[in-house]
Design an enzyme around this catalytic site. Structure first.
Site, PDB file in Angstrom:
ATOM      1  N   CYS A  67       0.361  -1.184   0.101  1.00 54.38           N
ATOM      2  CA  CYS A  67       0.285   0.228   0.063  1.00 54.38           C
ATOM      3  C   CYS A  67       1.056   0.873   0.382  1.00 54.38           C
ATOM      4  CB  CYS A  67      -0.764   0.517   1.225  1.00 54.38           C
ATOM      5  SG  CYS A  67      -0.296  -0.237   2.536  1.00 54.38           S
ATOM      6  N   HIS A  93      -2.056   0.417   7.405  1.00 56.19           N
ATOM      7  CA  HIS A  93      -2.005   0.636   5.787  1.00 56.19           C
ATOM      8  C   HIS A  93      -1.792   2.783   5.426  1.00 56.19           C
ATOM      9  CE1 HIS A  93      -4.459   0.128   1.621  1.00 56.19           C
ATOM     10  NE2 HIS A  93      -5.103   1.086   2.162  1.00 56.19           N
ATOM     11  N   ASP A 153      -8.368   6.211  -2.141  1.00 62.16           N
ATOM     12  CA  ASP A 153      -7.005   4.903  -1.846  1.00 62.16           C
ATOM     13  C   ASP A 153      -7.137   3.667  -3.190  1.00 62.16           C
ATOM     14  OD1 ASP A 153      -6.351   2.518  -0.522  1.00 62.16           O
ATOM     15  OD2 ASP A 153      -8.150   2.099   0.656  1.00 62.16           O
TER      16      ASP A 153
END
Length: 681
Positions: free
Chosen positions: A427, A471, A487
């Site tokens: 991520c 994250h 995202d």
């Protein structure tokens, strides 16, 4: 060593070996935190002392102990640069405890060892107050109590099992007192930060992010926080727990705001944050992190409700911070609005602050990404930020990009490598490359780190958020909307966000074997264990002053305070005293009442000058009374009474029932009280 040989050891040898095993158990949890030389010395001394007991050899002379003590003091100073403090103190306690076993010559030495053992047992809680530590120390407590009881039974050869049963009864007898003190003894703020000192080096979120750091967290399955929602929880794709916001980029590392173009003290203005919809209420149990961050769902406009007097503030990036680091388990309540707008201060939708800082990129880095941004702008003539964001997301969806924990090492041009070479990353790789691309395209952007997702523990109803759920995502600024969450990981791996399919490290040997036997067994065992551990955290470690006063309110106190706690403790002390008196009287009543009445008579005769043997029977006492100088009337009365006692015991007139025997004994007791005894001689 055969068990038969152990059973026939001399008692001193057996008791010494048992005590050494208990001491080893007390020290064992400290091994990973003690200096290597201290662990080696403690093990060597305990083995040496065991060998001396087994072979019956004499203990070393005192100068040996003095020499070892001097060496350990020097080694402690060399290791810790002090003889004070937690770490140096624990080292010295362990050394003194083990060295004292070489001086077990008298009962006094044994008592010193016992009390050093109890103190060494408590030092384990300096580092960890977890449920396994508590269970291990409970076993150590029973072992030390068993050894202590055994030391107070000097005659004969009582078995360790008998002593252990006595020790267990002692612990059970003290449990109510311990529970009362735990519940009602006033809870003060800690005077030192011992538990938090053990958190150095613990993994967690940071105020900086180098590509690859969050991937390390993904290999850590430890728990970061637990959440219990008041009602139905939000969908998993909305479970974003906000942590540090990273706005500065030097080409290799992202860091939090500060410096030119960033106002680190800026607070959200009244018009900056606009929330809508139904709020979500929840309770968070945050694990210690030595960081000041309080993780809340996006977004919590009001300060979380904390126990005590801990002060909080919200940053301009909507992050709640404590003025002191979180060094202990912390529970708080919060209320968040999943729907919000932030970053608009005027009616025209203008930003509150200059956005130039969120467009800055270091020179000489990622030239191919900058060229890609120019290409996207040419394809979007009006340079609409929303269109640029969607174009980048579409490229992630259709460009063959992969979500992986092993993308390989990143070089100087990390964004270029992701977009054009590896096309793979975790991520933080994806978020970093996306924000660099947006800034190069003229869209203000920044990185937000935190945790996303969670899993429901069906045993206790808490949502568990792990370090593996760490994250990183992006926020871009759009006119009329402010800062908008984007995202990019969801474009590469939709299952990571929507279906919560996170990457994980491969199972170990034991976990793999359990998974082969039963794919769900390991998950079920972990669920039950984590629920049990959570209850320990909630009801024991997190029993704060606030919860103590809440308990008093449930007991009927309208405005509980320290005085109420004092009154409750005083009442419990009186109640415990009365219970102890009642217990003593009941225990006395369990002895033979005939023998107790005869003993009273024997004691009274001794006080009036009649010489009687200690274990004289009623007839012997009657003979002694007849030969005494007591008045004739009193002598005849006493002799008749004593012979009646004898007949009741040894020559009943009929097979009397228990009730009849009791009534006759009660009559003799009344006659005894009616005897006109002379004054003691």
């Amino acid at each position: 060593m055969k068990l038969a040989a152990l059973a026939h050891l001399p008692r001193d040898t057996r008791d010494t070996l048992f005590l050494l095993v208990v001491i080893g158990w007390v020290i064992l949890p400290q091994v990973g935190r003690l200096p290597p030389w201290c662990t080696a010395l403690a093990a060597g001394v305990l083995l040496w002392r065991g060998w001396l007991a087994w072979t019956g050899r004499p203990l070393p002379p005192r100068w040996w102990l003095l020499g070892l003590l001097a060496i350990t003091l020097a080694a402690t100073w060399a290791t810790h640069r002090t003889l004070l403090g937690r770490d140096a103190g624990v080292t010295l306690v362990v050394v003194l405890l083990t060295l004292k076993t070489l001086e077990l010559r008298a009962r006094r030495d044994a008592l010193v060892v016992f009390f050093l053992g109890f103190f060494a047992m408590l030092t384990n809680f300096f580092h960890s107050q977890s449920l396994p530590t508590a269970a291990a120390m409970l076993l150590a407590l029973l072992g030390l109590l068993t050894a202590l009881v055994n030391a107070h039974r000097p005659t004969g050869r009582p078995s360790l099992r008998e002593s252990a049963l006595v020790a267990g009864k002692m612990a059970l007898a003290g449990a109510p007192v311990m529970l009362a003190l735990f519940l009602f003894f006033p809870r003060f703020a800690p005077l030192w930060g011992i538990p938090g000192d053990a958190l150095l080096g613990r993994t967690g979120l940071s105020s900086t992010m180098e590509v690859g750091n969050v991937a390390e967290l993904a290999l850590d399955d430890g728990i970061a926080l637990r959440v219990r929602f008041d009602g139905a929880p939000p969908p998993r794709q909305q479970l974003y727990f906000r942590g540090p916001v990273l706005s500065r980029f030097d080409g290799r590392q992202w860091s939090a705001r500060g410096g030119a173009g960033f106002d680190a003290t800026l607070m959200p203005g009244a018009a900056d944050l606009q929330v809508s919809g139904t709020p979500v209420g929840y309770e968070v149990t945050l694990e210690p992190s030595r960081r000041p961050w309080l993780l809340t769902l996006d977004v919590a406009p009001k300060a979380p409700e904390l126990p005590g007097e801990r002060r909080l503030r919200m940053t301009a990036d909507l992050q709640w911070l404590s003025f002191t680091p979180i060094t202990d388990l912390l529970r708080y309540r919060a209320e968040s609005y999943p729907r919000f707008r932030y970053g608009l201060s005027g009616r025209d939708g203008a930003p509150r602050q200059d956005l130039g800082a969120y467009l800055q990129l270091p020179s000489g880095f990622n030239p191919r990404t900058i060229e890609l941004a120019e290409q996207l702008r040419r394809e979007q003539p009006d340079a609409d930020p929303e269109a640029l964001v969607q174009a980048a997301l579409q490229r992630l969806r259709s460009g063959g990009y992969r979500y992986t924990l092993e993308p390989g090492a990143s070089g100087q041009h990390s964004a270029d490598e992701f977009w054009f070479d590896t096309r793979a990353g975790f991520c933080e790789h994806i978020a970093s490359a996306f924000v660099v691309l947006m800034r190069a395209a003229g869209v203000p952007a920044r990185i937000v780190t935190g945790f996303q997702g969670g899993e429901l523990n069906v045993v206790d109803g808490y949502w568990t958020v792990r370090n593996a759920d760490a994250h990183a995502w992006a926020e871009v600024w759009q006119a009329g909307r402010g800062w908008v969450r984007v995202d990019p990981t969801s474009a590469v791996s939709p299952g990571r966000i929507g279906q919560f399919q996170r990457l994980r490290a491969p199972d170990g040997l034991m976990a793999g074997a359990l998974g082969t036997l039963s794919p769900t067994l390991l998950a079920q065992l972990r669920t039950v264990w984590e629920a049990t551990n959570n209850r320990w955290n909630q009801w024991v470690l997190n029993y704060t002053q606030t919860r103590q006063f809440d308990l008093l309110r449930r007991l009927g106190f309208a405005s509980p305070g320290w005085q109420d706690l004092g009154r409750i403790l005083a009442g419990l002390l009186v109640a415990a005293t009365l219970v102890g008196i009642a217990w003593a009287r009941w225990e006395r009543s369990q002895h033979d009442p005939w023998l107790r009445l005869l003993a009273r008579a024997r004691d009274r005769l001794t006080r009036v000058g009649v010489a009687v043997p200690p274990q004289a029977s009623p007839r012997q006492l009657a003979s002694a009374v007849a030969a005494s100088q007591l008045p004739a009337e009193l002598s005849s009365q006493l002799q008749a009474w004593l012979l009646a006692m004898e007949r009741l015991r040894y020559a009943p007139t009929a097979p009397a029932a228990a009730g009849n025997m009791a009534s006759r004994l009660a009559k003799l007791r009344r006659e005894y009280r009616q005897i006109a005894w002379p004054r003691p001689a």
